[in-house]
Motif scaffolding. Sequence first.
Motif, PDB file in Angstrom:
ATOM      1  N   UNK A 140      -7.541  -2.537  -2.986  1.00 21.92           N
ATOM      2  CA  UNK A 140      -8.398  -1.836  -2.327  1.00 21.92           C
ATOM      3  C   UNK A 140      -8.182  -0.787  -1.598  1.00 21.92           C
ATOM      4  N   UNK A 141      -7.054  -0.708  -0.870  1.00 22.58           N
ATOM      5  CA  UNK A 141      -6.748   0.213  -0.016  1.00 22.58           C
ATOM      6  C   UNK A 141      -5.812   1.258  -0.599  1.00 22.58           C
ATOM      7  N   UNK A 142      -5.051   0.781  -1.830  1.00 28.71           N
ATOM      8  CA  UNK A 142      -4.190   1.479  -2.420  1.00 28.71           C
ATOM      9  C   UNK A 142      -4.905   2.282  -3.670  1.00 28.71           C
ATOM     10  N   UNK A 143      -6.139   2.033  -3.895  1.00 28.55           N
ATOM     11  CA  UNK A 143      -6.925   2.908  -4.801  1.00 28.55           C
ATOM     12  C   UNK A 143      -6.844   2.325  -6.220  1.00 28.55           C
ATOM     13  N   UNK A 144      -5.983   1.125  -6.340  1.00 31.77           N
ATOM     14  CA  UNK A 144      -5.859   0.752  -7.827  1.00 31.77           C
ATOM     15  C   UNK A 144      -6.878  -0.475  -7.983  1.00 31.77           C
ATOM     16  N   UNK A 145      -7.776  -0.699  -7.305  1.00 33.69           N
ATOM     17  CA  UNK A 145      -8.814  -1.771  -7.613  1.00 33.69           C
ATOM     18  C   UNK A 145      -9.566  -1.851  -8.905  1.00 33.69           C
ATOM     19  N   UNK A 146      -9.504  -2.717  -9.983  1.00 38.49           N
ATOM     20  CA  UNK A 146      -9.961  -2.724 -11.150  1.00 38.49           C
ATOM     21  C   UNK A 146     -10.045  -3.898 -11.740  1.00 38.49           C
ATOM     22  N   UNK A 147     -10.045  -3.759 -13.193  1.00 34.85           N
ATOM     23  CA  UNK A 147     -10.301  -5.089 -14.031  1.00 34.85           C
ATOM     24  C   UNK A 147      -8.967  -6.064 -13.537  1.00 34.85           C
ATOM     25  N   UNK A 194       0.922  -1.384   0.006  1.00 35.86           N
ATOM     26  CA  UNK A 194       0.124  -0.028  -0.150  1.00 35.86           C
ATOM     27  C   UNK A 194       1.045   1.390  -0.027  1.00 35.86           C
ATOM     28  N   UNK A 195       1.918   1.440   0.962  1.00 35.51           N
ATOM     29  CA  UNK A 195       2.470   2.625   0.833  1.00 35.51           C
ATOM     30  C   UNK A 195       3.542   2.997  -0.488  1.00 35.51           C
ATOM     31  N   UNK A 196       3.675   1.917  -1.249  1.00 34.89           N
ATOM     32  CA  UNK A 196       4.162   2.204  -2.551  1.00 34.89           C
ATOM     33  C   UNK A 196       3.269   2.167  -3.833  1.00 34.89           C
ATOM     34  N   UNK A 197       1.905   2.439  -3.289  1.00 32.45           N
ATOM     35  CA  UNK A 197       0.871   2.646  -4.493  1.00 32.45           C
ATOM     36  C   UNK A 197       1.216   4.045  -5.063  1.00 32.45           C
ATOM     37  N   UNK A 198       1.468   4.876  -4.202  1.00 34.03           N
ATOM     38  CA  UNK A 198       1.475   6.323  -4.761  1.00 34.03           C
ATOM     39  C   UNK A 198       2.936   6.487  -4.853  1.00 34.03           C
ATOM     40  N   UNK A 199       3.950   5.810  -4.851  1.00 37.05           N
ATOM     41  CA  UNK A 199       5.281   6.073  -5.029  1.00 37.05           C
ATOM     42  C   UNK A 199       5.770   6.154  -6.457  1.00 37.05           C
TER      43      UNK A 199
END
Length: 277
Positions: A75-82, A29-34
């Motif tokens: 889910x919590x990193x904001x990248x949930x998708x297809x 999760x912390x690296x989702x916006x990295x």
Amino acid sequence: MREVFSMWKNTRMIILTALSAAIYAAVLIPFKGGIPIIPGITEVRPANVFPVIFGLMFGPAGAWGSAIGNTIGDIFGGTLGWGSIFGFFGNFFLGFLPYKMWGALGLIPANDVSQTINSWRKLLAYIIIVITSAAACAIIIAWYLDLAGLIPFAFLSVVITLNNAIAELVLGPPLLLLLYPRVKQWGLIWTDIMSKEDVSPGFARQLGAILAIVGSLGGLIVGVGISTGLYGQALFQFGSGEKGQVGVWLGVLPFLILIIVGSLMMSGREQFVEEAE
């Protein structure tokens, strides 16, 4: 593959699944916006070292934990998708193939099947396993997203393979050497918890390992060859070339089947030899 389902009757294996998922997600999760590579799809992921480590030490619990942890991270990193759909399956195999292949390559000595890197033969086995599982995860995800017309196969498959393998090759060996003695002392290695009878007996396990390697690396090479040669996709240029082409889907599908068949042929029972003696 029996143990993938039979493990759910064991409380400690369920706890290890939850622990693996929590650790994997917490580092993802912390690296989702990295440093995003493809916004909303993937980014630089040092956390990718964990599926292989968890797969080796926790067996099927590590595979389930990797799949669930990746989904939680989305889910919590904001990248949930297809991409999260086959991201689940790709990350499952990222943890599944390591424990399946550990005793199936013919490199691990029968008198020391411990899931750690304490010899050059085990290091070689680890490298082969890392490259195979990294490529398997990549083509599973890239095949689906190219078929859906979202991301070009050539670019995504190469990016995911490298993203997985670099983290696993650089961080994996020292992390495994550090963690294994403690986990073994606590009695949490999967072969210390599960019964040998709950694990699929498998058949022709070395052939199964070869099929998994051919399926993973062959699928990557053939898929990239088809997508760059026929559809003008570029390896390091996102969005170039045609996506969603039947040629890529048909060309890679047989290799995905080889991965599944190979994994069914392998067992994991041979890792119980140490405890049986």
